[in-house]
Design a protein around this motif. Sequence first.
Motif, mmCIF file in Angstrom:
data_model
loop_
_atom_site.group_PDB
_atom_site.id
_atom_site.type_symbol
_atom_site.label_atom_id
_atom_site.label_comp_id
_atom_site.label_asym_id
_atom_site.label_seq_id
_atom_site.Cartn_x
_atom_site.Cartn_y
_atom_site.Cartn_z
ATOM 1 N N VAL A 75 100.414 84.057 -37.820
ATOM 2 C CA VAL A 75 101.437 83.200 -37.212
ATOM 3 C C VAL A 75 100.886 82.723 -35.875
ATOM 4 C CG1 VAL A 75 103.388 84.371 -38.318
ATOM 5 C CG2 VAL A 75 102.614 85.142 -36.051
ATOM 6 N N LYS A 76 101.617 81.845 -35.211
ATOM 7 C CA LYS A 76 101.205 81.359 -33.906
ATOM 8 C C LYS A 76 101.470 82.428 -32.836
ATOM 9 C CE LYS A 76 99.841 77.288 -35.229
ATOM 10 N NZ LYS A 76 100.552 76.049 -34.807
ATOM 11 N N VAL A 77 100.582 82.501 -31.850
ATOM 12 C CA VAL A 77 100.759 83.392 -30.707
ATOM 13 C C VAL A 77 100.885 82.557 -29.441
ATOM 14 C CG1 VAL A 77 99.755 85.219 -29.291
ATOM 15 C CG2 VAL A 77 99.481 85.284 -31.781
ATOM 16 N N ILE A 78 101.971 82.793 -28.717
ATOM 17 C CA ILE A 78 102.210 82.143 -27.424
ATOM 18 C C ILE A 78 102.063 83.214 -26.354
ATOM 19 C CG2 ILE A 78 103.863 80.868 -26.019
ATOM 20 C CD1 ILE A 78 105.228 80.173 -28.800
ATOM 21 N N ALA A 79 101.162 83.004 -25.425
ATOM 22 C CA ALA A 79 100.866 83.999 -24.401
ATOM 23 C C ALA A 79 101.564 83.641 -23.093
ATOM 24 C CB ALA A 79 99.367 84.098 -24.165
ATOM 25 N N GLY A 80 102.336 84.582 -22.558
ATOM 26 C CA GLY A 80 102.901 84.382 -21.237
ATOM 27 C C GLY A 80 101.797 84.263 -20.202
ATOM 28 N N ALA A 81 101.900 83.252 -19.347
ATOM 29 C CA ALA A 81 100.861 83.032 -18.336
ATOM 30 C C ALA A 81 101.449 82.536 -17.019
ATOM 31 C CB ALA A 81 99.829 82.028 -18.861
ATOM 32 N N GLY A 82 102.756 82.631 -16.868
ATOM 33 C CA GLY A 82 103.414 82.047 -15.708
ATOM 34 C C GLY A 82 103.215 82.838 -14.432
ATOM 35 N N SER A 83 103.306 82.139 -13.326
ATOM 36 C CA SER A 83 103.201 82.759 -12.007
ATOM 37 C C SER A 83 103.811 81.824 -10.978
ATOM 38 C CB SER A 83 101.729 83.027 -11.653
ATOM 39 O OG SER A 83 101.614 83.542 -10.329
ATOM 40 N N ASN A 84 104.206 82.394 -9.826
ATOM 41 C CA ASN A 84 104.632 81.542 -8.719
ATOM 42 C C ASN A 84 103.457 81.151 -7.825
ATOM 43 O OD1 ASN A 84 104.278 84.091 -7.630
ATOM 44 N ND2 ASN A 84 106.041 83.964 -6.266
ATOM 45 N N ASP A 85 102.271 81.517 -8.248
ATOM 46 C CA ASP A 85 101.017 81.102 -7.600
ATOM 47 C C ASP A 85 100.270 80.250 -8.618
ATOM 48 O OD1 ASP A 85 98.475 80.846 -6.570
ATOM 49 O OD2 ASP A 85 98.053 82.994 -6.459
#
Length: 296
Positions: A75-85
């Motif tokens: 299946v598709k994998v979506i990786a969290g990569a968010g930051s406030n920087d």
Amino acid sequence: MKEPVFTGTCSAIITPFDEHGAVNYDVFGRLIDEHIERGLDAICVCGTTGESATLSIREHIAVVEFCVKRVNHRVKVIAGAGSNDTSAAVYLNQHAQDSGADAALHVTPYYNKASQTGLIKHYEHIADRSEIPIIMYNVPSRTGVSFTSETYRVLSQHPMINGVKEASGNFSLLAHTRAICGEDFYIWSGNDDQVVPMMSLGAKGVISVAANIAPEAMVQMSHLCLEGRFHEASALQLKYMDFIDALFLEVNPIPIKAAMNLAGYQVGSLRLPLCDMSPAPLETLRKSMKAIGLLD
């Protein structure tokens, strides 16, 4: 025209810990396999539900790499990569890309609370340096900032920005966004209690907390919507409302981890400052699980 990263239901997968507080990769691997076997369309790793806020950078990268390898294109994998920087977000996005993830999820910058111009600059800066699609994440209850529909319109024109996980609960924003952004800017519900109404306005599915433990129901709900069978999907949405509400009696992912432990998944505890669920809401959660057959 862009294609949506996925349609249907993506699990916002939890990160299990062992008795020492380390990532429990044995349990994590089994959870990934079960999510796929039970019909989920995608997996989002290292998001809010995955306790990304208390994973070290080294752990974050390792968990993403493990998930991508274990999924192995099933299946598709979506990786969290968010930051406030912004530079940190670029760094995590690069590692998601190098790991083989299909897309990256980027929450709006929190605490420093960018202006709308700042949001545009932030996301364009990341997307200009990405070779995988970007899914933005709007959750103002956690970040203190929300997109406007006009900001969505501007960002929708970037070829690497695929769409947004919308968890603002603002249906006016959703409707205006759908009206001005065109057909290849995709929206996914970020709220399990709003899957059907959001999909009736054109959302492509849900990135779901409840799918960790009730994957078949969430998959069926989203797929009925994709088929235009909203009456049947609505009945399913209503059937699971008490359980979904119970999953948010305390801040996510406290209740979903409690629910999974109640169901025997042995996913471990949480990392401080999150802590175990209080007795009264835990009993409410237990009763809601029994009512829909998730507990004997």
